[in-house]
Design a protein around this motif. Sequence first.
Motif, PDB file in Angstrom:
ATOM      1  N   HIS A  69      -3.714   1.918  -7.424  1.00  7.40           N
ATOM      2  CA  HIS A  69      -4.217   3.263  -7.686  1.00  7.40           C
ATOM      3  C   HIS A  69      -4.115   3.551  -9.173  1.00  7.40           C
ATOM      4  O   HIS A  69      -3.062   3.337  -9.758  1.00  7.40           O
ATOM      5  N   CYS A  72      -9.311   3.243  -7.336  1.00  2.00           N
ATOM      6  CA  CYS A  72      -8.516   2.653  -6.259  1.00  2.00           C
ATOM      7  C   CYS A  72      -9.167   1.320  -5.867  1.00  2.00           C
ATOM      8  O   CYS A  72     -10.388   1.250  -5.706  1.00  2.00           O
ATOM      9  N   GLU A  86      -2.981  -2.525  -2.718  1.00  4.27           N
ATOM     10  CA  GLU A  86      -3.921  -1.444  -2.996  1.00  4.27           C
ATOM     11  C   GLU A  86      -3.400  -0.781  -4.265  1.00  4.27           C
ATOM     12  O   GLU A  86      -2.310  -0.218  -4.264  1.00  4.27           O
ATOM     13  N   THR A  94     -10.895  10.000  -5.635  1.00  7.05           N
ATOM     14  CA  THR A  94     -10.326   9.005  -6.538  1.00  7.05           C
ATOM     15  C   THR A  94     -11.361   8.462  -7.524  1.00  7.05           C
ATOM     16  O   THR A  94     -11.125   7.443  -8.160  1.00  7.05           O
ATOM     17  N   ASP A 144       0.885  -1.169   0.000  1.00  4.91           N
ATOM     18  CA  ASP A 144       0.000   0.000   0.000  1.00  4.91           C
ATOM     19  C   ASP A 144       0.918   1.213   0.000  1.00  4.91           C
ATOM     20  O   ASP A 144       1.249   1.761   1.042  1.00  4.91           O
ATOM     21  N   ILE A 145       1.357   1.590  -1.198  1.00  6.14           N
ATOM     22  CA  ILE A 145       2.390   2.626  -1.299  1.00  6.14           C
ATOM     23  C   ILE A 145       1.961   3.784  -2.200  1.00  6.14           C
ATOM     24  O   ILE A 145       2.786   4.425  -2.845  1.00  6.14           O
ATOM     25  N   GLU A 146       0.655   4.028  -2.221  1.00  9.37           N
ATOM     26  CA  GLU A 146       0.069   5.231  -2.812  1.00  9.37           C
ATOM     27  C   GLU A 146       0.582   5.572  -4.213  1.00  9.37           C
ATOM     28  O   GLU A 146       1.249   6.567  -4.415  1.00  9.37           O
ATOM     29  N   ASN A 147       0.270   4.702  -5.159  1.00 13.18           N
ATOM     30  CA  ASN A 147       0.523   4.929  -6.579  1.00 13.18           C
ATOM     31  C   ASN A 147       1.962   4.649  -7.001  1.00 13.18           C
ATOM     32  O   ASN A 147       2.315   4.827  -8.152  1.00 13.18           O
ATOM     33  N   GLU A 168      -8.501  -2.585  -3.651  1.00 17.72           N
ATOM     34  CA  GLU A 168      -7.738  -3.545  -2.853  1.00 17.72           C
ATOM     35  C   GLU A 168      -7.875  -4.895  -3.543  1.00 17.72           C
ATOM     36  O   GLU A 168      -8.990  -5.321  -3.853  1.00 17.72           O
ATOM     37  N   ASP A 174      -4.234   8.468 -11.786  1.00 21.68           N
ATOM     38  CA  ASP A 174      -3.546   9.262 -12.805  1.00 21.68           C
ATOM     39  C   ASP A 174      -4.437   9.486 -14.021  1.00 21.68           C
ATOM     40  O   ASP A 174      -4.261  10.477 -14.732  1.00 21.68           O
ATOM     41  N   GLU A 207       3.165   1.643  -6.599  1.00 19.21           N
ATOM     42  CA  GLU A 207       3.152   0.204  -6.866  1.00 19.21           C
ATOM     43  C   GLU A 207       3.476  -0.137  -8.319  1.00 19.21           C
ATOM     44  O   GLU A 207       4.028  -1.193  -8.610  1.00 19.21           O
ATOM     45  N   ASN A 254     -12.252   0.917  -3.572  1.00 16.98           N
ATOM     46  CA  ASN A 254     -12.245   1.998  -2.586  1.00 16.98           C
ATOM     47  C   ASN A 254     -12.968   3.169  -3.241  1.00 16.98           C
ATOM     48  O   ASN A 254     -12.570   3.611  -4.317  1.00 16.98           O
TER      49      ASN A 254
END
Length: 137
Positions: free
Chosen positions: A52, A110, A50, A96, A23-26, A112, A55, A28, A91
Motif C-alpha cells: 500500500h 495498492c 499486498e 486508493t 496483507d496487513i493494510e499499510n 499485489e 499515504d 507492511e 488493485n
Amino acid sequence: MTYEDIKKRLGHQKRDVHYLKIDIENVEWGVLPQLVREGHLDRGFQLAIEVHTMDIIKVPRDKVLPMLQSYWNILDTLKQLGFLRAKHRFNTVLETLYHEPTQNRTISTCMEILYIKRGVNRRLHMQPRLSAPEVSL
C-alpha cells in the motif's frame, strides 16, 4: 501479534515457510524490515505481499517521491535476499487511486506482488515424503 508469535501459536517455530502471504493494510512497511532483520525470510521460498502506498495521497507533493523511494528501498532488500518479482497486479480500488498532476494520469497505490526466491534447491527443503507401501504380487 508478531510473526514469531503466530509461528509459536501454530507450533511452526522450527519449520521452513514455503509460502508467506502478507496483507496487513499499510503496516507492511514496518514489518518487512523487521522480518529481514530477524532472519525470518532467509529460508522462505515464496512471498506474496499486498503493498500500500496510499499515504502519498495525503502528503504534500514534495514528500511523495522520498516516501516512494523509502518503500522502494524496502522492496529492494527482498531482491538482495534473492527474491525475484514473479508477478504483480494493481488493485484499482477507487479510494486508493492517486492523481499525478504533472502528467495528468491516475495511478493505483495498492499492488499485489508475488516474489519467488532464486537459487533454492526445493528438494533439500521439502518435507520427507512417505514411501509407497510395498505390495507383494
